[in-house]
Structure formats: structure tokens, C-alpha cells
Design a protein around this motif. Structure first.
Motif, PDB file in Angstrom:
ATOM      1  N   GLY A  55       0.789  -1.225   0.000  1.00 22.91           N
ATOM      2  CA  GLY A  55       0.000   0.000   0.000  1.00 22.91           C
ATOM      3  C   GLY A  55       0.822   1.277   0.000  1.00 22.91           C
ATOM      4  O   GLY A  55       0.643   2.136  -0.886  1.00 22.91           O
ATOM      5  N   PRO A  56       1.742   1.481   0.956  1.00 23.42           N
ATOM      6  CA  PRO A  56       2.482   2.764   1.009  1.00 23.42           C
ATOM      7  C   PRO A  56       3.232   3.101  -0.272  1.00 23.42           C
ATOM      8  O   PRO A  56       3.103   4.220  -0.778  1.00 23.42           O
ATOM      9  N   PRO A  57       4.024   2.174  -0.862  1.00 25.69           N
ATOM     10  CA  PRO A  57       4.715   2.560  -2.096  1.00 25.69           C
ATOM     11  C   PRO A  57       3.763   2.802  -3.268  1.00 25.69           C
ATOM     12  O   PRO A  57       4.026   3.656  -4.107  1.00 25.69           O
ATOM     13  N   VAL A  58       2.658   2.033  -3.330  1.00 24.90           N
ATOM     14  CA  VAL A  58       1.698   2.265  -4.409  1.00 24.90           C
ATOM     15  C   VAL A  58       1.052   3.638  -4.259  1.00 24.90           C
ATOM     16  O   VAL A  58       0.951   4.413  -5.218  1.00 24.90           O
ATOM     17  N   VAL A  59       0.624   3.954  -3.040  1.00 23.22           N
ATOM     18  CA  VAL A  59       0.008   5.262  -2.790  1.00 23.22           C
ATOM     19  C   VAL A  59       1.001   6.379  -3.086  1.00 23.22           C
ATOM     20  O   VAL A  59       0.654   7.427  -3.675  1.00 23.22           O
TER      21      VAL A  59
END
Length: 659
Positions: A55-59
Motif C-alpha cells: 500500500g504505502p509505495p503504491v500510494v
């Protein structure tokens, strides 16, 4: 996470190539190694673990303003939907993610790659209820516009798939989702179907795959079924998308080609076009009627469940068109090429519906349908060597029984050699699945009936096959119960199978009338009772079994004992042999069936012969001869005449009499 950009690119490349094994392995590892978060025992730890990892890198990349970062984030999220939709949905629902997608369209309005990435993301996300709730009317308008643009077939196909999934999902979503202003998305279903039909006929492989996926969703609609089935060019092109592989070789198609082909979508479309409505019991039909009344459209329009376009005649006509344009060859090729259980099971279900029309069955055999079904069945049912031998049937879902039912239909109407070929091993392999369908607790009465009919046909092939059928786990006990079934056709089929097994298998012959007379007595009693039922075919089968069994002295002894106890055996056998009926009785004045007469006479003759043989064995003949000899000096002796008549009958019965 410094390696994540390369991971994103790698997973996206694998997604485009159809090779999802690596991302599946990553997500599987994360799910297995995850534990419930502290204080959240009721959550999904696997989904949360994947969301925390990706989630964090995609966001972060989707909130960037560079085209490369945006593409990396959206492409990865699109790929994740195909691997683990729960975690992908959780990431899409995070604050700011969907806004970033909208912003990307504003930042790069003329970028083909951005538009394709957004459409592909919406196409994957729209298949899930939680994500449909996020997609606004503004997004729908953008998708509609892109589905109508004339220059980019890939973009057009992805946008159309997203619209199809949105429109098909509206009816099953919560009321608040339905009222979001997207009702008009379903109004253009015919237009979308024509659009995707054209993409299949004229488009490249990338756009065809998306179009096939969209049509797979839409072909639950009877109107769309008619639209597609009436287009021969579309059907031929659709079936050509299934990769062909010769048995035992990889053919001209590489594993990557097979993975990239829209195999599952093609098979689902065939299945939807040829599926008959479920055959419901009276109780099920009443419940379905009440449910339709509760959910009836306010405008009075027919629902998909009640549309006249889905009645048996329309389905039969569509199925024949499918067969004409190559659906059978496509299904057989799909079963051979696919490693996916879902593809194989759907092929089996489609073949079941196609076998409903008897005119299709010979064509299915010619196309290799029986071999395809055996391949599917063997992938579903574990071999006996890999399971512990027990009386319990292996667990099967109702859908997994359907390929066996399709094989049974073929085995009912064709000779075993036509269905299974000259190799008797293939015939032996079919006995176990047919037996499982007969004895399995989830089988319905129709499936049990068809299993009985198929096994009866197999048992008539030769004695070795009959013996293998008889020895199948749980078969005889089930058949004996079904001989008492109230349903006439099921009772008849069970009796016919017993008749074939009695004549072809020594073990069954002995069980019903052999040495263990006490154990077989009740079985004989059932057979004699079935000789007196109203159904002609049941009487023929039961009397044939009794006629065969009366060649055993033990069976005859049991019948005579039943006659003394019940007083019914000889009257029943006499009724079989009765040629001249009572003119005052309309039922008995009907001309007798020659097969029944023959069986009745054989049974009576065998009983009398058994009496004569028993008389010789216990010394009665010797005693009678002694009476004649003792009376030779007195021809007026009262015992001489009845003794002579008895000896004459015994002599005519084949008993050797020596003085």
C-alpha cells in the motif's frame, strides 16, 4: 522497499504475459506468514499484511505527478486485483488513491498510456462491490466516452469491460450503490455487446481478451445470448481464440500463448449461451416463484430468470448454432490446453448442457468429447490409490458431478466402444466416477437414474466389465435400495442393472440366488414382487433376472419356500405366462408381451425341473421304481397307475430312470 520499482515492473510484465505465478507466490507467502493484528482478532490478517507491504509505495507513486510513477502505481494495483482482489480493493479505498487516478487524467489528458492504465484499473476494480461504490458518475461518463472513441481498440475494450461490470453489478449491490446515479450504465448493454463483439471479430489479441471478458459477464442476459448466437462470424472467430494442442504435444502454442489467450472467457460464453434453466422440484419451483414475485420489476418487464428467450426451445436452437460453428472443438481443445480447474469444470458443465439435445451427442463423440470429459473427471476425482479405501464417497461439490453426468448421457445412448474406444481400460476407468455419481449424497434423482442407465449399458458389454461394475464400492447396496424407489423410471433402471449383473457376474448371481439361500431369499422376494408391477420394462427386467436365477437349485428352493409362506410366487409367474386373458377384464384382455410369456414359462419350467432333480437326489425315483416292481404281479394295484404317471413326468423332465 528500495527494490519495489523493479518489483512493480516485473509483476506488471508478468501480468501482461499471463504469468501470474510469481505474484501469486508473493501474496500467498504474505498471507501464510501473517497473524491477526493486536486487538483485531476478527479482521483479515492476510489482507492487512499485503496492504501494509504494498500500500504505502503504491500510494506514494500514484500521488506523484510524473507519468512514469503514476503508471507504475496503477499498473501494479491492476495486477494485484488479478492476484489478490481483497488487498487491492483495500489499497484503492485508501484516502486519496481514487483522487490520484482522477488527477492523472487531468494532468495527462492526451496520454494514451495513462488512459489505458486508468481504464484497465477500473475494469478490474469494477468487478467488486466495494470498489463499485467508489466509482462516480464522472468516472462512468469518462468510460462511456472512451468506449466510443474510434482510434484505440485496447482503450475501448478496457473501458467497455468496466462499464459492463458496473452495469451488471448494479442489480446485486446495496440500494445506496444503486441510487448513485449510474442506472443508465445498463441502458446501453446492447450497444456495449455490439461494440465488444466487433472487437472480437476485428480486434487484436489484447483488445479481444478484454472484449471476451466483458461478454462473459454480459451473456447472462437472454437478449445478449440471442444477439451473439445469431452471428456466425463472431462465433467462429471467438472459438478460434482457443489454443489448439495436439494430444501428447505442445502443438504450435507455447505455454505463454495459452496463458495469454482468453480461454476462460470463451468457455464461460459457450456455457452461458447453451445453459438450460435448472430443473426444479415442485417445492423449489414454488420458492423460486415467490422470490420472483418479491423482486419483480415495477415496470412488469420479464426478468432474466423468466425471459422466454431462455426457454428450452431457444436454448436448444442456440446450442445447435454453437455446435455448427465449432464450439465442440473449442471446448475439447480448452480441456486439453488448460491447467486451470475452473476452465476444465466449466468445459464439463457446458458439455453437459450440450448433451441435453440427443442430436448433439454423436457430434460430441466425434469431436473427442468423451475423452475430454474423462480428462476433466480424473482431475476432479482422486484416484483410488491416493485415497484410503472406505465406504464413504469422496467429497464432491454439486458442480463437480456435472461432468460425470455429461459422460453418463453419452454412455446411455451409444455403445461403450463408441464412447470409450476399443481400449477396454478407458471403459474400466469410467466405472468409478459413474458409481460415485450413483452413491454420492449430493447427487439428485436424475443423476442417479442416468448413472444407473450408463452402468447398465457398460455391464452389457461383457462379463469382465459386469464383474468390475458389481465390485464397485457401495454400488450393489445402493442399487438394491433404488429397486424400491417410488419413481418408476429409477426403479426400472435399477432393476435392469441387476438383471444385467445377474446374467454377467457370478458373484451377483450367487448373492441373489446362490448357495446362501437365506441371504438371497429376501432379494428374490423383491424381484418376484417387481415381476408384478404395472411398468412393462420393469417386469421384463425383473422376470429376466428371476429366469436366470432359477437355473440355480438353491434359488428354486428359496422360491418354493416363498410360495409356501406368501402364496404369491406361482401366481405371479403364472400371470407372466398367461396367454389367454379374461375377456371380461379389460386389463387382462390386452395381448400379452411375448418377452414376459417366455420369461414366465422359463421360470415355471426351471422350478419343475428343480423339483424333479430334487426328487432324484433324495431317492424318490428309486422308491417309485420299487413300487412298480412290487406291483408287477398285481396289475390292479391302486398305487401302480399314479406311480407310472409320476415316473413318466420325471422321465419327460430329463430324469434318468433305471430298473
Amino acid at each position: 522497499m528500495s527494490m519495489l520499482p523493479s518489483t512493480l515492473r516485473k509483476l506488471e510484465n508478468e501480468r501482461k504475459q499471463g504469468g501470474l505465478y510469481r505474484p501469486i507466490a508473493i501474496c500467498t507467502k504474505l498471507r501464510k506468514g501473517s497473524q491477526p493484528p493486536a486487538g483485531k482478532e476478527d479482521g483479515d490478517p492476510g489482507t492487512e499484511a499485503i496492504r501494509r507491504t504494498f500500500g504505502p509505495p503504491v500510494v506514494s507513486r500514484m500521488s506523484d505527478t510524473t507519468e512514469t510513477s503514476l503508471l507504475a502505481g496503477m499498473s501494479f494495483l491492476t495486477a494485484l486485483f488479478e492476484v489478490d482482489w481483497q488487498s487491492a480493493s483495500a489499497i484503492l479505498r485508501e484516502d486519496g488513491v481514487l483522487e490520484s487516478v482522477t488527477d492523472a487524467l487531468d494532468l495527462f489528458p492526451d496520454s494514451t498510456t495513462i488512459s489505458r492504465a486508468v481504464a484497465a484499473l477500473f475494469a478490474n476494480a469494477s468487478g467488486h462491490k466495494a470498489c463499485r461504490a467508489l466509482i462516480s458518475e464522472q468516472h462512468v461518463e469518462w468510460l462511456v466516452a472512451k468506449s466510443r472513441q474510434p482510434t484505440d481498440d485496447v482503450l475501448k475494450a478496457s473501458a467497455a469491460v468496466a462499464l459492463v461490470k458496473l452495469s451488471r453489478g448494479v442489480g446485486t449491490d446495496a440500494p445506496q450503490v444503486e441510487s448513485s446515479g449510474r442506472r443508465d450504465a445498463s441502458a446501453g448493454d446492447d450497444e456495449l455487446a455490439r461494440l465488444m463483439k466487433g472487437l472480437v471479430v476485428d480486434g487484436q489479441s489484447s483488445s479481444s481478451a478484454d472484449a471476451v471478458e466483458g461478454l462473459a459477464y454480459m451473456t447472462t442476459d437472454p437478449n445478449i445470448k440471442e444477439l451473439l448466437s445469431n452471428d456466425g462470424a463472431f462465433l467462429s472467430r471467438l472459438f478460434s481464440l482457443v489454443p489448439r494442442r495436439k494430444p501428447g504435444t505442445t502443438g504450435n502454442q507455447s505455454p505463454e500463448d495459452i496463458a495469454k489467450s482468453p480461454l476462460y472467457g470463451v468457455v464461460v460464453i459457450i456455457f452461458n449461451l447453451c445453459s438450460y434453466r435448472p430443473r426444479l422440484t415442485d417445492e423449489q419451483a414454488q420458492i423460486a416463484k415467490l422470490r420472483r414475485m418479491a423482486n419483480a420489476p415495477k415496470n412488469g418487464a420479464a426478468s432474466e430468470e423468466t425471459s422466454p428467450l431462455d426457454d428450452d426451445e431457444h436454448v436448444k436452437a442456440r446450442a445447435r448454432k454453437l455446435v455448427k460453428h465449432g464450439a465442440l472443438e473449442a471446448l475439447v481443445a480448452a480441456a486439453r490446453a488448460a491447467d486451470s480447474p475452473a476452465v476444465r469444470l466449466t468445459v464439463g458443465q457446458a458439455l453437459l448442457h450440450l448433451t441435453e439435445d440427443k442430436e448433439n451427442r454423436g457430434k460430441i463423440l466425434q469431436a473427442g468429447g468423451s475423452k475430454a470429459l474423462m480428462r476433466i473427471i480424473q482431475s476432479i476425482i482422486p484416484t483410488q490409490k491416493s485415497t484410503v479405501r472406505s465406504s464413504a464417497a469422496p467429497h464432491l461439490e454439486p458442480a463437480e458431478i456435472e461432468p460425470i453426468q455429461a459422460l453418463a448421457k453419452l454412455a446411455i445412448t451409444s455403445a461403450p466402444v463408441q464412447v470409450f474406444g476399443p481400449n477396454q481400460g478407458a471403459l474400466f476407468d469410467a466405472i468409478r466416477p459413474l458409481t460415485l455419481m450413483l452413491v454420492h449424497p449430493t447427487s439428485n434423482l436424475l443423476q442417479r437414474f442416468e448413472a444407473l442407465m450408463a452402468l447398465t449399458n457398460l455391464a452389457s458389454h461383457n462379463g469382465e466389465v459386469a464383474e468390475r461394475v458389481a465390485r464397485a464400492d457401495g454400488l450393489l447396496n445402493k442399487v438394491e435400495l433404488l429397486m424400491l424407489e417410488d419413481h418408476t423410471l429409477v426403479r426400472r433402471a435399477a432393476t435392469e442393472l441387476v438383471c444385467n449383473l445377474v446374467g454377467g457376474c457370478e458373484e451377483v448371481y450367487n448373492k441373489f440366488g446362490g448357495e446362501k439361500a437365506a441371504a438371497s431369499k429376501s432379494k428374490l422376494q423383491v424381484l418376484v414382487a417387481l415381476c408384478d408391477v404395472d411398468d412393462l420394462q420393469t417386469r421384463l427386467a425383473a422376470s429376466g433376472a428371476v429366469a436366470t436365477l432359477t437355473t440355480s437349485p438353491d434359488a428354486c428352493q428359496s422360491l418354493l419356500e416363498l410360495q409356501r409362506e406368501r402364496k404369491r410366487v406361482l401366481p405371479v409367474l403364472g400371470n407372466l405366462a398367461e396367454v389367454n386373458g379374461d375377456d371380461d377384464d379389460e386389463e387382462k384382455s390386452v395381448a400379452p408381451h411375448p418377452g414376459l410369456v417366455h420369461r414366465g414359462v422359463v421360470c415355471i419350467r426351471n422350478l419343475f425341473l428343480s423339483l424333479a432333480t430334487e426328487a432324484e437326489r433324495v431317492g424318490i425315483v428309486r422308491a417309485l421304481v420299487g413300487v412298480v416292481q412290487a406291483s408287477s404281479a398285481n396289475l390292479d394295484a391302486p398305487a401302480l397307475r399314479p406311480t407310472a404317471e409320476t415316473l413318466k413326468w420325471l422321465l419327460e423332465s430329463g430324469i434318468q430312470i433305471t430298473v
